[in-house]
Design a protein around this motif. Structure first.
Motif, PDB file in Angstrom:
ATOM      1  N   ALA A  15       0.983  -1.175   0.163  1.00  0.00           N
ATOM      2  CA  ALA A  15       0.046   0.373  -0.047  1.00  0.00           C
ATOM      3  C   ALA A  15       1.054   1.301  -0.073  1.00  0.00           C
ATOM      4  O   ALA A  15       0.249   2.372  -0.669  1.00  0.00           O
ATOM      5  N   ASP A  34      10.135   2.725   6.321  1.00  0.00           N
ATOM      6  CA  ASP A  34       9.833   1.635   7.104  1.00  0.00           C
ATOM      7  C   ASP A  34      10.686   0.742   8.110  1.00  0.00           C
ATOM      8  O   ASP A  34      11.812   1.133   7.959  1.00  0.00           O
ATOM      9  N   LYS A  35      10.142   0.582   9.040  1.00  0.00           N
ATOM     10  CA  LYS A  35      11.375  -0.482  10.371  1.00  0.00           C
ATOM     11  C   LYS A  35      11.830  -1.401  10.222  1.00  0.00           C
ATOM     12  O   LYS A  35      12.752  -1.748  10.466  1.00  0.00           O
ATOM     13  N   ARG A  42       3.730  -7.701   4.533  1.00  0.00           N
ATOM     14  CA  ARG A  42       3.038  -9.200   5.078  1.00  0.00           C
ATOM     15  C   ARG A  42       3.442  -9.812   3.666  1.00  0.00           C
ATOM     16  O   ARG A  42       2.782 -10.827   3.442  1.00  0.00           O
ATOM     17  N   TYR A  59      -0.527 -15.908  -1.827  1.00  0.00           N
ATOM     18  CA  TYR A  59      -0.447 -15.105  -3.936  1.00  0.00           C
ATOM     19  C   TYR A  59      -1.889 -14.581  -3.321  1.00  0.00           C
ATOM     20  O   TYR A  59      -2.111 -13.885  -2.659  1.00  0.00           O
ATOM     21  N   ILE A 129       8.932   4.958  13.090  1.00  0.00           N
ATOM     22  CA  ILE A 129       8.641   6.256  13.321  1.00  0.00           C
ATOM     23  C   ILE A 129       7.936   5.842  14.551  1.00  0.00           C
ATOM     24  O   ILE A 129       6.441   5.174  14.868  1.00  0.00           O
ATOM     25  N   ASP A 301      -4.627  -2.740   3.682  1.00  0.00           N
ATOM     26  CA  ASP A 301      -5.727  -3.434   3.633  1.00  0.00           C
ATOM     27  C   ASP A 301      -6.761  -2.858   4.045  1.00  0.00           C
ATOM     28  O   ASP A 301      -7.626  -3.593   4.180  1.00  0.00           O
ATOM     29  N   VAL A 308      -3.945  -8.173  -0.485  1.00  0.00           N
ATOM     30  CA  VAL A 308      -2.558  -7.628  -1.326  1.00  0.00           C
ATOM     31  C   VAL A 308      -3.543  -6.500  -2.592  1.00  0.00           C
ATOM     32  O   VAL A 308      -3.166  -4.946  -1.984  1.00  0.00           O
TER      33      VAL A 308
HETATM   34  P1  FAD Z   1       2.085  -4.323   5.543  1.00  0.00           P
HETATM   35  O1  FAD Z   1       1.517  -5.366   4.071  1.00  0.00           O
HETATM   36  O2  FAD Z   1       1.279  -4.691   6.503  1.00  0.00           O
HETATM   37  O3  FAD Z   1       3.264  -2.690   5.025  1.00  0.00           O
HETATM   38  C1  FAD Z   1       3.207  -2.152   6.565  1.00  0.00           C
HETATM   39  C2  FAD Z   1       4.729  -1.173   6.686  1.00  0.00           C
HETATM   40  O4  FAD Z   1       4.870  -0.675   7.671  1.00  0.00           O
HETATM   41  C3  FAD Z   1       5.060  -2.483   6.996  1.00  0.00           C
HETATM   42  O5  FAD Z   1       6.231  -3.430   5.724  1.00  0.00           O
HETATM   43  C4  FAD Z   1       5.909  -2.410   8.463  1.00  0.00           C
HETATM   44  O6  FAD Z   1       7.611  -3.702   8.690  1.00  0.00           O
HETATM   45  C5  FAD Z   1       5.798  -1.372   8.345  1.00  0.00           C
HETATM   46  N1  FAD Z   1       5.607  -0.689   9.677  1.00  0.00           N
HETATM   47  C6  FAD Z   1       5.364  -1.406  10.946  1.00  0.00           C
HETATM   48  N2  FAD Z   1       4.829   0.157  11.852  1.00  0.00           N
HETATM   49  C7  FAD Z   1       5.649   1.017  11.717  1.00  0.00           C
HETATM   50  C8  FAD Z   1       6.700   2.190  11.488  1.00  0.00           C
HETATM   51  N3  FAD Z   1       6.198   2.599  13.586  1.00  0.00           N
HETATM   52  N4  FAD Z   1       7.628   2.493  11.157  1.00  0.00           N
HETATM   53  C9  FAD Z   1       7.391   2.198  10.168  1.00  0.00           C
HETATM   54  N5  FAD Z   1       7.359   1.627   9.790  1.00  0.00           N
HETATM   55  C10 FAD Z   1       6.241   0.775  10.259  1.00  0.00           C
HETATM   56  N6  FAD Z   1      -3.158 -11.692   0.741  1.00  0.00           N
HETATM   57  C11 FAD Z   1      -3.637 -11.950  -0.014  1.00  0.00           C
HETATM   58  O7  FAD Z   1      -3.992 -10.565  -1.219  1.00  0.00           O
HETATM   59  N7  FAD Z   1      -2.965 -12.749  -0.959  1.00  0.00           N
HETATM   60  C12 FAD Z   1      -2.990 -14.180   0.056  1.00  0.00           C
HETATM   61  O8  FAD Z   1      -2.901 -15.140   0.036  1.00  0.00           O
HETATM   62  C13 FAD Z   1      -2.863 -13.194   1.437  1.00  0.00           C
HETATM   63  N8  FAD Z   1      -2.684 -14.304   2.863  1.00  0.00           N
HETATM   64  C14 FAD Z   1      -1.563 -13.881   3.524  1.00  0.00           C
HETATM   65  C15 FAD Z   1      -1.818 -14.704   4.759  1.00  0.00           C
HETATM   66  C16 FAD Z   1      -1.280 -14.122   5.817  1.00  0.00           C
HETATM   67  C17 FAD Z   1      -0.217 -15.205   6.763  1.00  0.00           C
HETATM   68  C18 FAD Z   1      -0.784 -12.730   6.107  1.00  0.00           C
HETATM   69  C19 FAD Z   1       0.097 -11.889   7.175  1.00  0.00           C
HETATM   70  C20 FAD Z   1      -1.105 -11.955   5.745  1.00  0.00           C
HETATM   71  C21 FAD Z   1      -2.351 -12.672   3.929  1.00  0.00           C
HETATM   72  N9  FAD Z   1      -2.311 -12.052   2.696  1.00  0.00           N
HETATM   73  C22 FAD Z   1      -2.870 -12.375   2.091  1.00  0.00           C
HETATM   74  C23 FAD Z   1      -2.508  -9.750   3.248  1.00  0.00           C
HETATM   75  C24 FAD Z   1      -2.134  -9.312   2.255  1.00  0.00           C
HETATM   76  O9  FAD Z   1      -0.073  -9.669   3.031  1.00  0.00           O
HETATM   77  C25 FAD Z   1      -1.536  -7.475   2.852  1.00  0.00           C
HETATM   78  O10 FAD Z   1      -3.474  -7.704   2.851  1.00  0.00           O
HETATM   79  C26 FAD Z   1      -0.978  -6.581   2.518  1.00  0.00           C
HETATM   80  O11 FAD Z   1       0.304  -7.163   2.293  1.00  0.00           O
HETATM   81  C27 FAD Z   1      -0.885  -5.919   3.237  1.00  0.00           C
HETATM   82  O12 FAD Z   1      -0.016  -4.830   2.397  1.00  0.00           O
HETATM   83  P2  FAD Z   1      -0.162  -3.218   3.303  1.00  0.00           P
HETATM   84  O13 FAD Z   1       0.533  -2.435   2.235  1.00  0.00           O
HETATM   85  O14 FAD Z   1      -1.570  -2.015   3.424  1.00  0.00           O
HETATM   86  O15 FAD Z   1       0.326  -3.127   5.056  1.00  0.00           O
END
Ligand code: FAD
Length: 314
Positions: A15, A34-35, A42, A59, A129, A301, A308
């Motif tokens: 995202a 990013d931390k 994820r 996937y 952060i 998300d 994803v």
């Molecule tokens: P995130 O990927 O969580 O990114 C947030 C980022 O913020 C991280 O890199 C973290 O390190 C960083 N962060 C947090 N706090 C701080 C801070 N204070 N300072 C700096 N950085 C910080 N989705 C699918 O579509 N298909 C699947 O099969 C699927 N299976 C999944 C299985 C598991 C076990 C998990 C955990 C998730 C799964 N998902 C799946 C969901 C998918 O991974 C997420 O919806 C998507 O990756 C979320 O992206 P995001 O950018 O919103 O959040």
């Protein structure tokens, strides 16, 4: 003198990376933090001695036209490919084959699309952060162990899981903090298994609808993978939440017993990972939040349905 507004994005999951890319392409000056040691959040992959395994997202779908075009770009760059696994569904009544569905994975690992996006961005890793502070019409970010960052930003976007966004918002945006606070994101235990030779279980992946497991996948059957035979087990949200504070040995014993019941032999080695905030339940429908007057945005998300594709669209 006119300058392009400076935007800080906190979180380099898909995202935050998508948001940063879109803003940069629109002429904004973007810094992303990013931390962790690398981007992807994820959508991550663990690598060990001769093996690798996607232990978060397994996937992704690409139903939205804009996201399909982006995935096609990733495919052309070698960072994603379609995956056609043989998928079983295990219920208490028995096992049955699932109908084929369109699924994509990152290649050669799930974190590859994030690495591709990050390659054109000013990403600072290993920066946690810890606070946002109002400074005039802008924002000063504070980092854990480093205090206030040198720059003052015109706007800030939190691209974080709701439970990690909430504490940063509490002092400066109580309404948005309450929204994030009210969002539940159950955890997930992941167990990565290594074997000396391919297993012949008759399926590449499985949805499991009883016992502690929810999902099983042969990671080494995904496109573009090399290395040792590698399988991934995900515990269900309910089981993971009940056992979230258990030690890894005890979790592994439970999950390996459940895998054995599906025909899975004892592995040569295993590695566990606890996701404290894995999925979003229930899904919200905001898509994203932009408070123009404050220069404050939220995406991720949790605002758009927990996948994803939803995170990228957010
Ligand atoms: P995130 O990927 O969580 O990114 C947030 C980022 O913020 C991280 O890199 C973290 O390190 C960083 N962060 C947090 N706090 C701080 C801070 N204070 N300072 C700096 N950085 C910080 N989705 C699918 O579509 N298909 C699947 O099969 C699927 N299976 C999944 C299985 C598991 C076990 C998990 C955990 C998730 C799964 N998902 C799946 C969901 C998918 O991974 C997420 O919806 C998507 O990756 C979320 O992206 P995001 O950018 O919103 O959040």
């Amino acid at each position: 003198m006119h300058h392009a507004p400076h935007i800080a994005i906190v979180g380099a999951g898909i995202a935050g990376l998508a948001c940063a890319t879109a803003l940069q392409q629109s002429g904004f000056n973007v810094a992303i933090f990013d931390k962790s040691r690398g981007p992807a959040g994820r959508m991550s992959t663990r690598r060990g001695d001769g093996w690798q395994c996607d232990h978060g997202a397994q996937y992704f779908t690409a139903r939205d036209a804009g996201f399909r075009a982006e995935v096609a770009r990733w495919e052309r760059a070698g960072a994603a490919a379609p995956w056609y696994p043989v998928v079983q569904r295990f219920d208490t009544a028995g096992a049955r084959l699932c109908a084929p569905a369109e699924r994509f994975v990152g290649t050669p690992r799930m974190s590859a699309p994030a690495a591709l996006l990050a390659s054109t961005l000013a990403l600072r890793t290993e920066v946690t952060i810890s606070a946002l502070q109002r400074e005039g019409a802008g924002w000063r970010l504070h980092a854990h162990g480093a205090g206030p960052l040198a720059h003052c930003y015109d706007a800030v976007v939190l691209a974080l899981p709701a439970p990690q966004a909430a504490p940063l918002l509490r002092e400066v945006a109580p309404v948005q903090a309450a929204l994030a606070q009210s969002t539940t994101m159950p955890g997930c235990w992941a167990l990565m298994l290594q074997y000396p030779a391919p297993l012949a279980l008759g399926f590449d992946a499985a949805f499991v609808n009883h016992g502690p497991l929810r999902w099983v996948a042969r990671d080494s059957a995904k496109p573009g993978r090399g290395g040792a035979e590698s399988w991934l087990l995900h515990a269900s949200a309910a089981w993971s939440e009940t056992h979230i504070e258990d030690d890894a040995d005890s979790v592994a014993a439970h999950l390996l017993a459940a895998f054995a019941a599906l025909g899975g032999p004892a592995p040569q080695g295993w590695s566990a990972h606890r996701w404290r905030h894995a999925s979003t339940a229930p899904a919200r429908e905001e898509v994203c939040i932009w408070e123009a007057a404050d220069g404050l945005g939220l995406c991720g998300d949790w605002l758009n349905g927990g996948t994803v594709e939803a995170a990228w669209l957010s």
